[in-house]
Write an enzyme that holds these catalytic residues in place. Structure first.
Site, short mmCIF file in Angstrom:
data_model
loop_
_atom_site.label_atom_id
_atom_site.label_comp_id
_atom_site.label_asym_id
_atom_site.label_seq_id
_atom_site.Cartn_x
_atom_site.Cartn_y
_atom_site.Cartn_z
N HIS A 93 0.67 -1.05 0.04
CA HIS A 93 0.09 -0.08 0.03
C HIS A 93 1.05 1.19 0.11
CE1 HIS A 93 -2.56 -3.03 2.30
NE2 HIS A 93 -3.36 -2.66 1.24
N ASP B 278 -3.94 -7.46 -7.24
CA ASP B 278 -5.03 -7.77 -7.85
C ASP B 278 -5.37 -7.24 -9.06
OD1 ASP B 278 -6.48 -8.12 -4.92
OD2 ASP B 278 -5.18 -6.35 -4.79
N GLN C 155 -9.00 -7.39 -10.62
CA GLN C 155 -9.60 -6.27 -10.21
C GLN C 155 -9.15 -5.00 -10.81
OE1 GLN C 155 -10.02 -5.06 -5.90
NE2 GLN C 155 -8.26 -3.90 -6.18
N SER D 162 -2.45 -8.15 3.21
CA SER D 162 -2.77 -7.73 4.61
C SER D 162 -3.24 -9.32 5.15
CB SER D 162 -4.19 -7.07 4.78
OG SER D 162 -3.87 -5.97 3.94
#
Ligand code: AMP
Length: 286
Positions: A39, A159, A162, A195
């Site tokens: 992130h 991802d 996504q 995560s």
């Protein structure tokens, strides 16, 4: 601490209005929190690209299936705020489900307007086992886009499905922003940061390495001249067999998302596997 924590949409919109009056550009980094260096790389890129950066932290109930980990998903807002501050985010926007949906539980499409990405993009890879997941993702991301009105939005290639679906949504719905894809950040031993890695026991953490090892092996074999995806699949499968439950290993054209039989430039190799109870994904672009 320069980063401001906001929990409601009205306050965030006021702040964005102020920035707009000053002619500043705005970047959005949507996350579910439990922030890590993956992130951080998105926030860093956003700060390099835009004048102001909003990091959203929202564990989105409508993208979790009934038997998934919504309740136990890690929530670490203090740490998220610290890391966002370190990488120069201006605002962490952390709404409650009530603020976003007027309700504290998941919602169905009899109660809420959903964004439904094209069937052929959701009925494959992660969408096969996570039915409705990408409708939930597209819906929350469109809501965040409408709330923040970013010029740029930053998403990880981790991802990949996504990312592909959201790029398609931006194009199909004429959204006035640019999606910026960011490379996967890995641990030194190759494990893609996630995560969900916090769920892994020491032994599972070791076994999880076979995902990135299998992808590396495919890349090496491809660079030796093998382009047949059946052969590449077979060379990786013995690595994956060691202690994880493979869900899929697929080769897709990253421009069309169609399956490929022979690897050409821009081929996505995507893996999902369960390590114990934890579902992990990883990929590589050849
Ligand atoms: P999440 O909080 O898991 O929803 O992820 C928020 C954003 O961070 C998504 O765009 C992810 O693709 C991205 N992301 C997650 N893990 C990584 C990673 N290891 N490297 C780069 N980006 C990541």
């Amino acid at each position: 601490m320069n980063t401001i924590l906001l929990n409601n949409i009205t306050d965030l919109r006021l702040k964005i209005k102020e920035w707009r009056k000053e002619g500043l550009t705005v970047g959005l980094v949507p996350t579910m929190g439990a922030l890590h260096n993956g992130h951080a790389s998105l926030i860093k890129k956003a700060k390099e690209t835009c004048d102001k950066v909003v990091v959203s932290v929202f564990v989105n109930p409508i993208q979790f299936g009934p038997n998934e980990d919504y309740d136990k998903y890690p929530r670490t807002i203090e740490n998220d705020l610290k890391l966002s501050n370190e990488y120069g985010a201006d605002i962490v926007f952390a709404p409650t489900p009530i603020e976003m949906y007027g309700k504290n539980t998941s919602l169905s499409n009899t109660e809420l307007t959903f964004v439904c990405p094209p069937y052929n993009l959701v009925d494959c890879l992660c969408g096969k086992s996570r039915v409705g997941h990408f409708d939930g993702v597209a819906t929350v991301v469109l809501k965040l886009f409408n709330i923040v009105t970013p010029d740029y939005a930053f998403f990880g290639q981790k991802d990949a499905q996504q990312l592909f679906i959201l790029k398609k949504m931006v194009k199909d719905l004429n959204l006035d922003l640019t999606i910026v894809p960011c490379p996967i950040v890995r641990e030194n031993d190759g494990l893609a940061l996630s995560s969900r890695n916090t769920y892994l026991s020491a032994d599972e953490r070791k076994r999880a390495l076979c995902l990135s090892k299998a992808l590396k092996h495919i890349e090496k074999t491809y660079l030796q001249g093998i382009t047949d995806t059946d052969i590449l699949f077979d060379t990786a499968i013995s690595i994956l067999d060691s202690g994880v439950e493979m869900e899929y290993l697929e080769f897709r054209n990253f421009e069309t998302f169609e399956k490929v039989e022979k690897v050409q430039a821009n081929t996505l190799v995507a893996i999902a596997a369960k390590v114990g109870k934890t579902r992990l994904i990883d990929n590589i672009i050849l």
